[in-house]
Design a protein around this motif. Structure first.
Motif, mmCIF file in Angstrom:
data_model
loop_
_atom_site.group_PDB
_atom_site.id
_atom_site.type_symbol
_atom_site.label_atom_id
_atom_site.label_comp_id
_atom_site.label_asym_id
_atom_site.label_seq_id
_atom_site.Cartn_x
_atom_site.Cartn_y
_atom_site.Cartn_z
ATOM 1 N N ALA A 146 47.828 53.309 45.923
ATOM 2 C CA ALA A 146 47.467 52.197 46.804
ATOM 3 C C ALA A 146 46.443 51.287 46.135
ATOM 4 N N PHE A 147 45.452 51.898 45.455
ATOM 5 C CA PHE A 147 44.410 51.105 44.803
ATOM 6 C C PHE A 147 44.970 50.220 43.704
ATOM 7 N N THR A 148 45.920 50.731 42.930
ATOM 8 C CA THR A 148 46.414 49.985 41.774
ATOM 9 C C THR A 148 47.136 48.710 42.183
ATOM 10 N N HIS A 149 47.634 48.656 43.432
ATOM 11 C CA HIS A 149 48.289 47.434 43.903
ATOM 12 C C HIS A 149 47.303 46.269 44.006
ATOM 13 N N LEU A 150 46.008 46.586 44.112
ATOM 14 C CA LEU A 150 45.004 45.518 44.185
ATOM 15 C C LEU A 150 44.827 44.811 42.845
ATOM 16 N N GLY A 151 45.379 45.371 41.784
ATOM 17 C CA GLY A 151 45.344 44.715 40.479
ATOM 18 C C GLY A 151 46.658 44.077 40.106
ATOM 19 N N SER A 152 47.593 44.027 41.042
ATOM 20 C CA SER A 152 48.909 43.441 40.764
ATOM 21 C C SER A 152 48.838 41.915 40.792
ATOM 22 N N GLY A 153 49.917 41.300 40.338
ATOM 23 C CA GLY A 153 49.943 39.842 40.256
ATOM 24 C C GLY A 153 49.773 39.158 41.590
ATOM 25 N N TRP A 154 50.429 39.682 42.638
ATOM 26 C CA TRP A 154 50.335 39.012 43.938
ATOM 27 C C TRP A 154 48.942 39.133 44.532
ATOM 28 N N ALA A 155 48.301 40.295 44.354
ATOM 29 C CA ALA A 155 46.956 40.481 44.908
ATOM 30 C C ALA A 155 45.950 39.574 44.215
ATOM 31 N N LEU A 156 46.033 39.484 42.890
ATOM 32 C CA LEU A 156 45.090 38.638 42.152
ATOM 33 C C LEU A 156 45.394 37.158 42.377
ATOM 34 N N THR A 157 46.643 36.821 42.664
ATOM 35 C CA THR A 157 46.972 35.432 43.004
ATOM 36 C C THR A 157 46.293 35.024 44.306
ATOM 37 N N PHE A 216 51.630 47.775 26.033
ATOM 38 C CA PHE A 216 50.408 47.389 25.287
ATOM 39 C C PHE A 216 50.276 45.872 25.212
ATOM 40 N N PRO A 217 49.140 45.320 25.679
ATOM 41 C CA PRO A 217 48.032 45.940 26.405
ATOM 42 C C PRO A 217 48.319 45.995 27.905
ATOM 43 N N SER A 218 47.556 46.786 28.624
ATOM 44 C CA SER A 218 47.752 46.950 30.063
ATOM 45 C C SER A 218 47.513 45.634 30.800
ATOM 46 N N GLY A 219 48.507 45.196 31.554
ATOM 47 C CA GLY A 219 48.374 43.948 32.292
ATOM 48 C C GLY A 219 47.389 44.057 33.441
ATOM 49 N N HIS A 220 47.436 45.175 34.190
ATOM 50 C CA HIS A 220 46.490 45.370 35.286
ATOM 51 C C HIS A 220 45.052 45.375 34.762
ATOM 52 N N SER A 221 44.829 46.080 33.650
ATOM 53 C CA SER A 221 43.475 46.179 33.096
ATOM 54 C C SER A 221 42.973 44.821 32.629
ATOM 55 N N MET A 222 43.807 44.100 31.920
ATOM 56 C CA MET A 222 43.391 42.799 31.389
ATOM 57 C C MET A 222 43.180 41.789 32.509
ATOM 58 N N THR A 227 39.613 38.610 35.963
ATOM 59 C CA THR A 227 39.300 38.190 37.328
ATOM 60 C C THR A 227 37.880 38.577 37.716
ATOM 61 N N PHE A 228 37.529 39.829 37.520
ATOM 62 C CA PHE A 228 36.204 40.275 37.938
ATOM 63 C C PHE A 228 35.124 39.834 36.953
ATOM 64 N N GLY A 229 35.504 39.565 35.713
ATOM 65 C CA GLY A 229 34.556 38.951 34.797
ATOM 66 C C GLY A 229 34.204 37.540 35.240
ATOM 67 N N MET A 230 35.199 36.780 35.663
ATOM 68 C CA MET A 230 34.950 35.429 36.179
ATOM 69 C C MET A 230 34.170 35.493 37.494
ATOM 70 N N LEU A 231 34.491 36.463 38.355
ATOM 71 C CA LEU A 231 33.723 36.610 39.590
ATOM 72 C C LEU A 231 32.259 36.944 39.291
ATOM 73 N N SER A 232 32.025 37.762 38.262
ATOM 74 C CA SER A 232 30.651 38.067 37.855
ATOM 75 C C SER A 232 29.948 36.807 37.363
ATOM 76 N N TYR A 233 30.650 36.027 36.574
ATOM 77 C CA TYR A 233 30.083 34.767 36.063
ATOM 78 C C TYR A 233 29.708 33.844 37.222
ATOM 79 N N LEU A 234 30.596 33.694 38.189
ATOM 80 C CA LEU A 234 30.296 32.848 39.345
ATOM 81 C C LEU A 234 29.146 33.436 40.161
#
Length: 309
Positions: A146-157, A216-222, A227-234
């Motif tokens: 369930a958690f990994t779906h939060l890193g999917s394309g639709w969730a991050l969109t 290679f490389p992991s899409g969810h990880s990247m 996303t969260f790097g940009m959120l940290s920056y903001l």
């Protein structure tokens, strides 16, 4: 060398048999350096101020040097950008981002060469993946599935659109555009890297989860890292205290590491895939933040004064 390789595989298997020990090690490796840097910076604040004063003086002296003035005349566009960067921004932010970009690039290249060349890292990947597969539980698979779906394309969109709307509502147009470019560009870059290396995903007789595409490389990880790097920056831009900023970065790193761990736990990525996703995400994030910072300080008023978004 064979004994060393064997011990590395045995260590990977031992850690993989204890999944949440692996998660703890990943979290310590990600968040620990951040907290350590903050502690060192605060401890050495008195000396840092003296060094900072010398650095600012050196920056100003270089900017006023006749050779620099001649270069400014020859390349007015570059000179305009540098004028809009204060000494603090130039010396800390951009050099820091440049260092992060260089280190991340070296890590990514090392991982890519190891994976492509069939180095012992591949055997470590396999040993860890098999051990994790054997140590999973139905509750863990359900929770991390369930958690990994939060890193999917639709969730991050969804996250991308919500944050962009908030930034536009605050009239931070440069930040909004930079945010969308960072996330969309990161997705395209990941797609290109996957196609370039074309590494098959882990394979099991009875898979816990199924994922399409290369490994290679992991899409969810990247994507989560960007996303969260940009959120940290903001968050750092809008937060007012060091404590809040450190908390934002630590929470973002913890979430990102947990996302990478979920991909390994579910058996759809190797450790090197996840680490490469973090490294590639770091590279792209450094480029994006540096570009946004330059764009935020370009002159926008009629009198030529810079206006931050």
């Amino acid at each position: 060398m064979e004994a060393l390789d064997l011990s590395a595989e045995q260590a990977a298997a031992a850690v993989g048999a204890r999944p949440f020990l692996l998660l703890a090690l990943l979290l310590i490796g990600a968040v620990g350096p951040i907290l350590g840097l903050v502690a060192v910076a605060r401890y050495s604040e008195r000396h840092a101020r003296a060094l900072w004063g010398r650095a600012v003086q050196a920056y100003r002296a270089a900017a006023e040097h006749p050779a620099t003035q001649r270069l400014s005349t020859a390349f007015p566009a570059v000179a305009r950008v540098l004028r809009e960067l204060s000494a603090a921004e130039y010396l800390v932010l951009h050099l820091g981002l440049g260092l992060a970009l260089s280190v991340a690039a070296l890590v990514f290249v090392a991982l890519a060469e190891a994976v492509s060349g069939g180095s012992p890292l591949v055997q470590v990947d396999l040993a860890l993946a098999r051990a994790l597969y054997g140590a999973t539980s139905s509750a863990g698979v359900a929770a991390l599935g369930a958690f990994t779906h939060l890193g999917s394309g639709w969730a991050l969109t969804v996250v991308a659109l919500v944050v962009a709307a908030v930034l536009l509502g605050r009239r931070a147009r440069v930040l909004a555009v930079g945010w969308l470019i960072a996330l969309a560009g990161g997705g395209l870059l990941n797609y290109a890297l996957k196609a370039l290396f074309a590494r098959p995903r882990p394979s099991f007789d009875d898979p816990l989860a199924v994922a399409a595409g290369w490994s290679f490389p992991s899409g969810h990880s990247m994507a989560t890292f960007v996303t969260f790097g940009m959120l940290s920056y903001l968050g750092i831009l809008f937060a007012r205290t060091l404590r809040v900023r450190v908390a934002i970065v630590a929470l973002a790193m913890s979430w990102t590491v947990a996302m990478g761990f979920s991909r390994m736990y579910l058996g759809v990525h190797y450790l090197s895939d996840v680490l490469a996703g973090f490294a590639a995400g770091s590279m792209w994030l450094a480029v994006c933040i540096s570009g946004i910072e330059v764009a935020r300080r370009r002159p926008r008023n009629g009198d030529g004064r810079p206006t931050a978004a």
